[in-house]
Design an enzyme around this catalytic site. Structure first.
Site, mmCIF file in Angstrom:
data_model
loop_
_atom_site.group_PDB
_atom_site.id
_atom_site.type_symbol
_atom_site.label_atom_id
_atom_site.label_comp_id
_atom_site.label_asym_id
_atom_site.label_seq_id
_atom_site.Cartn_x
_atom_site.Cartn_y
_atom_site.Cartn_z
ATOM 1 N N ASP A 150 0.815 -1.218 0.000
ATOM 2 C CA ASP A 150 0.000 0.000 0.000
ATOM 3 C C ASP A 150 0.848 1.267 0.000
ATOM 4 O OD1 ASP A 150 -1.949 -1.929 0.273
ATOM 5 O OD2 ASP A 150 -3.131 -0.773 1.700
ATOM 6 N N ARG A 197 0.425 4.384 17.245
ATOM 7 C CA ARG A 197 0.061 5.400 16.252
ATOM 8 C C ARG A 197 0.317 6.832 16.708
ATOM 9 N NH1 ARG A 197 1.104 1.325 13.596
ATOM 10 N NH2 ARG A 197 -0.465 0.419 12.202
ATOM 11 N N ASP A 257 -6.836 3.344 12.276
ATOM 12 C CA ASP A 257 -5.567 4.074 12.191
ATOM 13 C C ASP A 257 -5.727 5.458 11.582
ATOM 14 O OD1 ASP A 257 -4.059 2.195 13.462
ATOM 15 O OD2 ASP A 257 -3.275 1.268 11.647
ATOM 16 N N SER A 265 -3.005 -9.302 6.772
ATOM 17 C CA SER A 265 -2.094 -8.184 7.013
ATOM 18 C C SER A 265 -1.557 -8.267 8.435
ATOM 19 C CB SER A 265 -2.802 -6.845 6.787
ATOM 20 O OG SER A 265 -3.846 -6.668 7.723
#
Length: 412
Positions: free
Chosen positions: A15, A95, A124, A180
């Site tokens: 990505d 994050r 996220d 993922s």
């Protein structure tokens, strides 16, 4: 005239590799790639060269592991945060640190925007952007997955892989691992692919190759292992008699927990954006630390302080999960948590065995436990008069008796 600069949160996966090239083409801008080293290990190999060859004008790969452990994992663990009773918030807590550093780089480089590869369905995107809003509201945010033109060009992974091949971007996307992952010092998460079926059993022997940080409990040693953790004011400062910094402690506990199959979680959780999602997590070191910290508190924390702190656990957990780490309410809660930890000091012993963390002893020089008072034998201190319990119970029963009388009269 100088080109606009955009700082991209870059992992080197499919990505963000495609997004880096797409941003450069779409915005005719300089793309500064940023990768935070928060414990991904060999996933960082070759990232700088790959980002530069994909079109980045500059690459930052910053070692944030100690800051992550010291300023994010440790304060969160002091709070006792556990999202929906199972999740130790391994991705969530990383994050705000990543976004904080992105903001710092953007300001240092004179960038006008930051960009990320989070999808429009996940948590996220919220975490990155709420952090940016709190720390640098003047910066723009580019989220390609929420842009129609991006999704039209890349409706699926096949189109992204074809784009990468066309532009000679090396990617490792494969149907062999149709899920993922996200790894850091605290945990590794797995989602999507076959895990989208909640009936799929990742713990089955045939699926065991998915796991990275731990052996299965069935394959863990048949001999239990004892581990001692030293705490000072709610923070673990040593393992098995050896003083360590937070980073070293997390690495050591991950090693020990992984060896004994500790810390695997399989859950369906509620995302902030409104949907349920299935996630599988490995958090070996964090699971040991969480259990040991709670054990330490049981000996040293005042009952009402613990009750107050615990009453806010769900709120604190949601703030972290939903991306409000830098919000004033989380900072206010943290002040209470920090105050609650001032006497959480001493040594905890746990036993690791077949996926379990079993309490095996606790001691402290500031212990609130007094065996002379708690004893079932004669109390040498005379601090507790059992006759006092009669009045105590009578007063606490008064409202129950009154309510019962009202109910009985209503039935007549």
């Amino acid at each position: 005239m100088a080109k606009e600069k955009i700082v991209l949160a870059y992992s080197g996966g499919l990505d963000t590799s495609v997004i880096l090239k797409w941003l450069k083409e779409t915005y005719d801008a300089e793309i500064i790639a940023f990768t935070a080293d928060i414990g991904q290990k060999d996933e960082l190999d070759g990232l700088e060269a790959k980002a530069l060859s994909t079109g980045a004008s500059k690459v930052y790969i910053d070692d944030l592991r100690e800051e992550f452990a010291r300023d994010f994992i440790y304060p969160m663990f002091q709070s006792g945060a556990l999202y929906e009773g199972q999740y130790l918030l391994g991705t969530s807590i990383a994050r705000p640190l990543i976004a904080k550093r992105m903001v710092e780089i953007a300001r240092a480089e004179g960038a006008t925007a930051i960009a990320h590869g989070a999808t429009g369905k996940g948590n996220d995107q919220v975490r990155f952007e709420l952090t940016a809003a709190a720390l640098a509201p003047e910066l723009g945010v580019i989220a390609p997955w929420r842009m129609d033109e991006f999704r039209e060009q890349f409706p699926g992974r096949a189109e992204m892989i074809a784009y990468a091949e066309k532009h000679n971007i090396p990617v490792q996307a494969s149907a062999a691992k149709p899920y993922s992952t996200d790894r850091n010092l605290l945990h590794i998460s797995f989602e999507s692919g076959m895990l989208e079926d909640p009936w799929f059993d990742p713990s089955a022997t045939s699926n065991e190759e998915m796991y990275v940080l731990s052996v299965s409990p069935e394959e863990a040693p048949d001999q239990a292992e004892y581990v001692e953790l030293e705490f000072e004011q709610g923070n673990c400062v040593g393992v098995n008699g050896e003083a360590m910094i937070p980073l070293e402690i997390m690495e050591k506990l991950n090693e020990l927990g992984g060896k004994h199959g500790v810390g695997r979680v399989d859950m369906v959780e509620n995302r902030f954006v409104g949907m349920k999602s299935r996630g599988v997590y490995e958090t070996p070191g964090g699971t040991i630390l969480f259990a040991a910290h709670r054990k330490m508190e049981s000996l040293t924390m005042d009952r009402e302080v613990m009750n107050l702190r615990d009453s806010l656990n769900a709120r604190y957990s949601s703030l972290v999960y939903n991306g409000f780490w830098f919000a004033p309410e989380r900072l206010a809660l943290q002040a209470l948590v920090t105050e609650s930890q001032k006497n959480v000091s001493g040594t905890v012993r746990v036993k690791l065995y077949k996926g379990n963390v079993i309490g095996a002893g606790v001691k402290s020089h500031v212990s609130l436990y007094n065996p002379d008072i708690a004893t079932m034998e004669a109390d040498p201190t005379k601090a507790y008069n059992q006759n006092d319990a009669t009045g105590f119970i009578r007063l606490n029963a008064l409202r129950l008796k009154v309510a019962s009388g009202v109910e009985q009269n209503a039935k007549k």
